[in-house]
Write a protein that holds these residues in place. Structure first.
Motif, PDB file in Angstrom:
ATOM      1  N   THR A  15       0.839  -1.200   0.000  1.00  0.00           N
ATOM      2  CA  THR A  15       0.000   0.000   0.000  1.00  0.00           C
ATOM      3  C   THR A  15       0.874   1.251   0.000  1.00  0.00           C
ATOM      4  N   ASN A  16       0.221   2.392  -0.173  1.00  0.00           N
ATOM      5  CA  ASN A  16       0.948   3.662  -0.069  1.00  0.00           C
ATOM      6  C   ASN A  16       1.471   3.876   1.344  1.00  0.00           C
ATOM      7  N   GLY A  17       0.817   3.273   2.325  1.00  0.00           N
ATOM      8  CA  GLY A  17       1.326   3.323   3.697  1.00  0.00           C
ATOM      9  C   GLY A  17       2.649   2.589   3.825  1.00  0.00           C
ATOM     10  N   HIS A  18       2.765   1.433   3.182  1.00  0.00           N
ATOM     11  CA  HIS A  18       4.037   0.706   3.182  1.00  0.00           C
ATOM     12  C   HIS A  18       5.131   1.553   2.524  1.00  0.00           C
ATOM     13  N   LEU A  19       4.779   2.195   1.406  1.00  0.00           N
ATOM     14  CA  LEU A  19       5.763   3.034   0.713  1.00  0.00           C
ATOM     15  C   LEU A  19       6.216   4.199   1.589  1.00  0.00           C
ATOM     16  N   ASP A  20       5.317   4.726   2.398  1.00  0.00           N
ATOM     17  CA  ASP A  20       5.648   5.799   3.330  1.00  0.00           C
ATOM     18  C   ASP A  20       6.717   5.327   4.317  1.00  0.00           C
ATOM     19  N   VAL A  21       6.562   4.120   4.851  1.00  0.00           N
ATOM     20  CA  VAL A  21       7.560   3.560   5.772  1.00  0.00           C
ATOM     21  C   VAL A  21       8.872   3.325   5.037  1.00  0.00           C
ATOM     22  N   LEU A  90      18.740  -2.616  12.577  1.00  0.00           N
ATOM     23  CA  LEU A  90      17.489  -1.908  12.831  1.00  0.00           C
ATOM     24  C   LEU A  90      16.306  -2.711  12.295  1.00  0.00           C
ATOM     25  N   ILE A  91      15.219  -2.694  13.050  1.00  0.00           N
ATOM     26  CA  ILE A  91      13.932  -3.159  12.554  1.00  0.00           C
ATOM     27  C   ILE A  91      13.062  -1.914  12.503  1.00  0.00           C
ATOM     28  N   VAL A  92      12.493  -1.627  11.329  1.00  0.00           N
ATOM     29  CA  VAL A  92      11.654  -0.436  11.195  1.00  0.00           C
ATOM     30  C   VAL A  92      10.187  -0.839  11.157  1.00  0.00           C
ATOM     31  N   ARG A  93       9.365  -0.023  11.812  1.00  0.00           N
ATOM     32  CA  ARG A  93       7.932  -0.285  11.887  1.00  0.00           C
ATOM     33  C   ARG A  93       7.186   1.029  11.700  1.00  0.00           C
ATOM     34  N   GLY A  94       6.034   0.950  11.055  1.00  0.00           N
ATOM     35  CA  GLY A  94       5.183   2.116  10.881  1.00  0.00           C
ATOM     36  C   GLY A  94       4.077   2.125  11.916  1.00  0.00           C
ATOM     37  N   LEU A  95       3.694   3.314  12.336  1.00  0.00           N
ATOM     38  CA  LEU A  95       2.627   3.475  13.320  1.00  0.00           C
ATOM     39  C   LEU A  95       1.550   4.376  12.754  1.00  0.00           C
ATOM     40  N   ARG A  96       0.322   3.875  12.719  1.00  0.00           N
ATOM     41  CA  ARG A  96      -0.811   4.679  12.254  1.00  0.00           C
ATOM     42  C   ARG A  96      -1.534   5.343  13.414  1.00  0.00           C
ATOM     43  N   ASP A  97      -1.642   4.615  14.540  1.00  0.00           N
ATOM     44  CA  ASP A  97      -2.455   5.120  15.650  1.00  0.00           C
ATOM     45  C   ASP A  97      -2.008   4.466  16.951  1.00  0.00           C
ATOM     46  N   GLY A  98      -2.754   4.748  18.017  1.00  0.00           N
ATOM     47  CA  GLY A  98      -2.418   4.212  19.326  1.00  0.00           C
ATOM     48  C   GLY A  98      -2.501   2.702  19.409  1.00  0.00           C
ATOM     49  N   THR A  99      -3.403   2.103  18.651  1.00  0.00           N
ATOM     50  CA  THR A  99      -3.513   0.643  18.635  1.00  0.00           C
ATOM     51  C   THR A  99      -2.231   0.035  18.089  1.00  0.00           C
ATOM     52  N   ASP A 100      -1.729   0.598  16.985  1.00  0.00           N
ATOM     53  CA  ASP A 100      -0.453   0.132  16.435  1.00  0.00           C
ATOM     54  C   ASP A 100       0.661   0.305  17.464  1.00  0.00           C
ATOM     55  N   LEU A 101       0.673   1.459  18.130  1.00  0.00           N
ATOM     56  CA  LEU A 101       1.726   1.743  19.104  1.00  0.00           C
ATOM     57  C   LEU A 101       1.733   0.693  20.212  1.00  0.00           C
ATOM     58  N   ASP A 102       0.579   0.380  20.764  1.00  0.00           N
ATOM     59  CA  ASP A 102       0.517  -0.611  21.846  1.00  0.00           C
ATOM     60  C   ASP A 102       1.086  -1.956  21.392  1.00  0.00           C
ATOM     61  N   TYR A 103       0.647  -2.427  20.242  1.00  0.00           N
ATOM     62  CA  TYR A 103       1.108  -3.716  19.714  1.00  0.00           C
ATOM     63  C   TYR A 103       2.608  -3.674  19.395  1.00  0.00           C
ATOM     64  N   GLU A 104       3.031  -2.640  18.696  1.00  0.00           N
ATOM     65  CA  GLU A 104       4.437  -2.545  18.270  1.00  0.00           C
ATOM     66  C   GLU A 104       5.389  -2.373  19.455  1.00  0.00           C
ATOM     67  N   MET A 105       4.936  -1.692  20.511  1.00  0.00           N
ATOM     68  CA  MET A 105       5.772  -1.560  21.714  1.00  0.00           C
ATOM     69  C   MET A 105       5.988  -2.920  22.368  1.00  0.00           C
ATOM     70  N   GLN A 106       4.943  -3.741  22.409  1.00  0.00           N
ATOM     71  CA  GLN A 106       5.091  -5.089  22.961  1.00  0.00           C
ATOM     72  C   GLN A 106       6.074  -5.908  22.126  1.00  0.00           C
ATOM     73  N   MET A 107       5.917  -5.836  20.809  1.00  0.00           N
ATOM     74  CA  MET A 107       6.811  -6.584  19.919  1.00  0.00           C
ATOM     75  C   MET A 107       8.252  -6.101  20.077  1.00  0.00           C
ATOM     76  N   ALA A 108       8.442  -4.782  20.133  1.00  0.00           N
ATOM     77  CA  ALA A 108       9.791  -4.221  20.271  1.00  0.00           C
ATOM     78  C   ALA A 108      10.433  -4.680  21.577  1.00  0.00           C
ATOM     79  N   ALA A 109       9.646  -4.718  22.645  1.00  0.00           N
ATOM     80  CA  ALA A 109      10.186  -5.151  23.936  1.00  0.00           C
ATOM     81  C   ALA A 109      10.592  -6.627  23.899  1.00  0.00           C
ATOM     82  N   MET A 110       9.749  -7.457  23.302  1.00  0.00           N
ATOM     83  CA  MET A 110      10.086  -8.876  23.193  1.00  0.00           C
ATOM     84  C   MET A 110      11.321  -9.067  22.318  1.00  0.00           C
ATOM     85  N   ASN A 111      11.365  -8.353  21.197  1.00  0.00           N
ATOM     86  CA  ASN A 111      12.529  -8.443  20.309  1.00  0.00           C
ATOM     87  C   ASN A 111      13.796  -7.978  21.007  1.00  0.00           C
ATOM     88  N   ALA A 112      13.686  -6.940  21.840  1.00  0.00           N
ATOM     89  CA  ALA A 112      14.860  -6.413  22.549  1.00  0.00           C
ATOM     90  C   ALA A 112      15.425  -7.440  23.524  1.00  0.00           C
TER      91      ALA A 112
END
Length: 166
Positions: A15-21, A90-112
């Motif tokens: 999507t254009n969102g992927h291209l933005d990231v 680096l692992i790069v992730r896109g964030l659209r909203d707070g829901t994405d942030l909550d999920y991506e923060m959990q993933m980032a913490a586990m990955n760390a």
């Protein structure tokens, strides 16, 4: 030292969102690995090969214009293991909203915990692409809706072709 970033997703469709990231990731990396996740439990619209082709066509001009080496690969395991395989720091992730942030923060913490040598970097979605999700694009396309505002032109054409056949 070459800075390598990994961007994972299903990209079904790109999507254009992927291209933005991708654009934002290219601003901080010398090499970008776009990794298509293959999950046996999912029934994608596009095959991995089709997604790789569409990603290459859509992302190459962006990467080239910013002097970034781009690779499109597939993977079926953990993102951190894929990052290690391609020597990404680096692992790069896109964030659209707070829901994405909550999920991506959990993933980032586990990955760390699993790979402390690999950093996760978040990019906020640019306002025009913030509402775009591949799921919504697939739903609109499956009902013969116009997705041209949400995906690159070739992707819109291929979606029309896919859903004409079904």
């Amino acid at each position: 030292m070459i800075r390598t970033a990994l961007y994972t997703g299903s990209f079904d469709p790109v999507t254009n969102g992927h291209l933005d990231v991708v654009r934002q990731a290219c601003s901080i990396a010398d090499r970008l690995i776009v990794a298509i996740g293959i999950h046996s439990g999912k029934k994608p619209v596009f095959t991995p090969e089709e997604r790789a082709e569409l990603l290459h066509i859509a992302c190459s001009p962006v990467a080239k214009s910013l002097g970034v080496d781009l690779e499109i690969v597939t993977f079926d395991g953990l993102a951190v293991e894929t990052a290690r395989r391609y020597r990404a720091s680096l692992i790069v992730r896109g964030l659209r909203d707070g829901t994405d942030l909550d999920y991506e923060m959990q993933m980032a913490a586990m990955n760390a915990v699993m790979a402390p040598e690999i950093q996760t970097v978040f990019f906020p979605a640019s306002p025009p692409v913030r509402p775009i999700t591949a799921t919504l694009v697939r739903q609109i396309a499956s009902m013969n809706g116009d997705v041209t505002a949400f995906v690159p032109p070739l992707v819109a054409e291929r979606l029309r072709d896919k859903f004409k056949r079904s």
